[in-house]
Design an enzyme around this catalytic site. Sequence first.
Site, PDB file in Angstrom:
ATOM      1  N   MET A   1      17.313  64.263  84.461  1.00  0.00           N
ATOM      2  CA  MET A   1      17.698  63.613  83.210  1.00  0.00           C
ATOM      3  C   MET A   1      17.865  62.108  83.433  1.00  0.00           C
ATOM      4  O   MET A   1      18.788  61.724  84.167  1.00  0.00           O
ATOM      5  CB  MET A   1      19.032  64.241  82.800  1.00  0.00           C
ATOM      6  CG  MET A   1      19.335  64.428  81.371  1.00  0.00           C
ATOM      7  SD  MET A   1      18.345  65.256  80.191  1.00  0.00           S
ATOM      8  CE  MET A   1      17.824  66.764  80.922  1.00  0.00           C
ATOM      9  N   PHE A   2      17.051  61.300  82.893  1.00  0.00           N
ATOM     10  CA  PHE A   2      17.150  59.826  82.982  1.00  0.00           C
ATOM     11  C   PHE A   2      17.121  59.305  84.417  1.00  0.00           C
ATOM     12  O   PHE A   2      17.529  58.191  84.684  1.00  0.00           O
ATOM     13  CB  PHE A   2      18.443  59.311  82.309  1.00  0.00           C
ATOM     14  CG  PHE A   2      18.714  59.956  81.002  1.00  0.00           C
ATOM     15  CD1 PHE A   2      17.857  59.748  79.928  1.00  0.00           C
ATOM     16  CD2 PHE A   2      19.793  60.803  80.834  1.00  0.00           C
ATOM     17  CE1 PHE A   2      18.092  60.364  78.715  1.00  0.00           C
ATOM     18  CE2 PHE A   2      20.025  61.426  79.622  1.00  0.00           C
ATOM     19  CZ  PHE A   2      19.183  61.208  78.560  1.00  0.00           C
ATOM     20  N   SER A   3      16.649  60.123  85.344  1.00  0.00           N
ATOM     21  CA  SER A   3      16.708  59.703  86.740  1.00  0.00           C
ATOM     22  C   SER A   3      15.371  59.115  87.190  1.00  0.00           C
ATOM     23  O   SER A   3      15.272  58.603  88.288  1.00  0.00           O
ATOM     24  CB  SER A   3      17.060  60.894  87.624  1.00  0.00           C
ATOM     25  OG  SER A   3      16.058  61.882  87.477  1.00  0.00           O
ATOM     26  N   LYS A   5      12.425  60.965  87.286  1.00  0.00           N
ATOM     27  CA  LYS A   5      11.582  61.991  87.921  1.00  0.00           C
ATOM     28  C   LYS A   5      10.149  61.912  87.413  1.00  0.00           C
ATOM     29  O   LYS A   5       9.208  61.897  88.196  1.00  0.00           O
ATOM     30  CB  LYS A   5      12.088  63.410  87.591  1.00  0.00           C
ATOM     31  CG  LYS A   5      13.420  63.775  88.136  1.00  0.00           C
ATOM     32  CD  LYS A   5      13.730  65.232  87.823  1.00  0.00           C
ATOM     33  CE  LYS A   5      13.754  65.555  86.344  1.00  0.00           C
ATOM     34  NZ  LYS A   5      14.820  64.890  85.582  1.00  0.00           N
ATOM     35  N   THR A   6      10.028  61.903  86.075  1.00  0.00           N
ATOM     36  CA  THR A   6       8.701  61.887  85.483  1.00  0.00           C
ATOM     37  C   THR A   6       7.993  60.577  85.810  1.00  0.00           C
ATOM     38  O   THR A   6       6.794  60.566  86.099  1.00  0.00           O
ATOM     39  CB  THR A   6       8.806  62.109  83.961  1.00  0.00           C
ATOM     40  OG1 THR A   6       9.401  63.392  83.745  1.00  0.00           O
ATOM     41  CG2 THR A   6       7.447  62.063  83.296  1.00  0.00           C
ATOM     42  N   GLU A  73       8.419  68.935  84.828  1.00  0.00           N
ATOM     43  CA  GLU A  73       9.418  69.903  84.345  1.00  0.00           C
ATOM     44  C   GLU A  73       9.173  71.278  84.962  1.00  0.00           C
ATOM     45  O   GLU A  73       9.211  72.305  84.297  1.00  0.00           O
ATOM     46  CB  GLU A  73       9.380  69.994  82.805  1.00  0.00           C
ATOM     47  CG  GLU A  73       9.639  68.681  82.096  1.00  0.00           C
ATOM     48  CD  GLU A  73      11.083  68.196  82.155  1.00  0.00           C
ATOM     49  OE1 GLU A  73      11.920  68.829  82.836  1.00  0.00           O
ATOM     50  OE2 GLU A  73      11.370  67.161  81.533  1.00  0.00           O
ATOM     51  N   CYS A 129      25.527  57.139  86.773  1.00  0.00           N
ATOM     52  CA  CYS A 129      26.623  57.802  86.060  1.00  0.00           C
ATOM     53  C   CYS A 129      27.094  56.910  84.913  1.00  0.00           C
ATOM     54  O   CYS A 129      27.441  55.746  85.135  1.00  0.00           O
ATOM     55  CB  CYS A 129      27.767  58.092  87.022  1.00  0.00           C
ATOM     56  SG  CYS A 129      29.214  58.802  86.209  1.00  0.00           S
ATOM     57  N   CYS A 132      31.074  55.961  85.616  1.00  0.00           N
ATOM     58  CA  CYS A 132      31.576  55.060  86.666  1.00  0.00           C
ATOM     59  C   CYS A 132      30.488  54.179  87.294  1.00  0.00           C
ATOM     60  O   CYS A 132      30.807  53.288  88.072  1.00  0.00           O
ATOM     61  CB  CYS A 132      32.273  55.869  87.761  1.00  0.00           C
ATOM     62  SG  CYS A 132      31.111  56.788  88.790  1.00  0.00           S
TER      63      CYS A 132
END
Length: 183
Positions: A1-3, A5-6, A73, A129, A132
């Site tokens: 998610m939002f990292s 990957k794609t 995915e 994150c 934080c």
Amino acid sequence: MFSGKTEELIRRIKRAVYGKQKVQVFKPKLDNRYDDTQVVSHSQLRLVSTPIDRAEEIFYHLDPETKVVGIDEVQFLGPDVVQVCEALASRGLRVICAGLDQDYRGRPFEPMPQLLAVAEYVTKVHAICVVCGNPANRSQRITPSPERVLVGAADAYEARCRKCHVPEPVEATPPQTLDLFEK
Ligand SMILES: [Zn+2]
């Protein structure tokens, strides 16, 4: 998610294309959040892809000239995708999979543990994150639902680190009483 990957998958596939290698990209059909026949990252990088329901369909679509197979995915393709990836890799193809390794509760997302185990190389990419600012490897669901997956509901999740991730309580199974001797 939002990292990313794609995005990382697209980057590697594009490099293979520059290297004049024939590539094919697949993605599970249920992931149609942006486009049906393209893999699109959050930042709008895109690749043409073939949507599939089951991992074995990769064999039907596979061009004999293909040298690199990308799967986005991959966690949605079920346990059979492990064997399919192994078979492709054993034929000498390069197989690049992008997927989510944990569900929103932070539990391993099958078949990712199996894929990670048999892969020659594993890259974990992290989001940031939102609480934080540390590297985040978990998805916090912010829209309650009993489903394990809310496809296409990008705003139902946010990236969280281990410390800031609050797992939803696992619903207790209602006690089953079976009274065979009911009078
Ligand atoms: Zn945090």
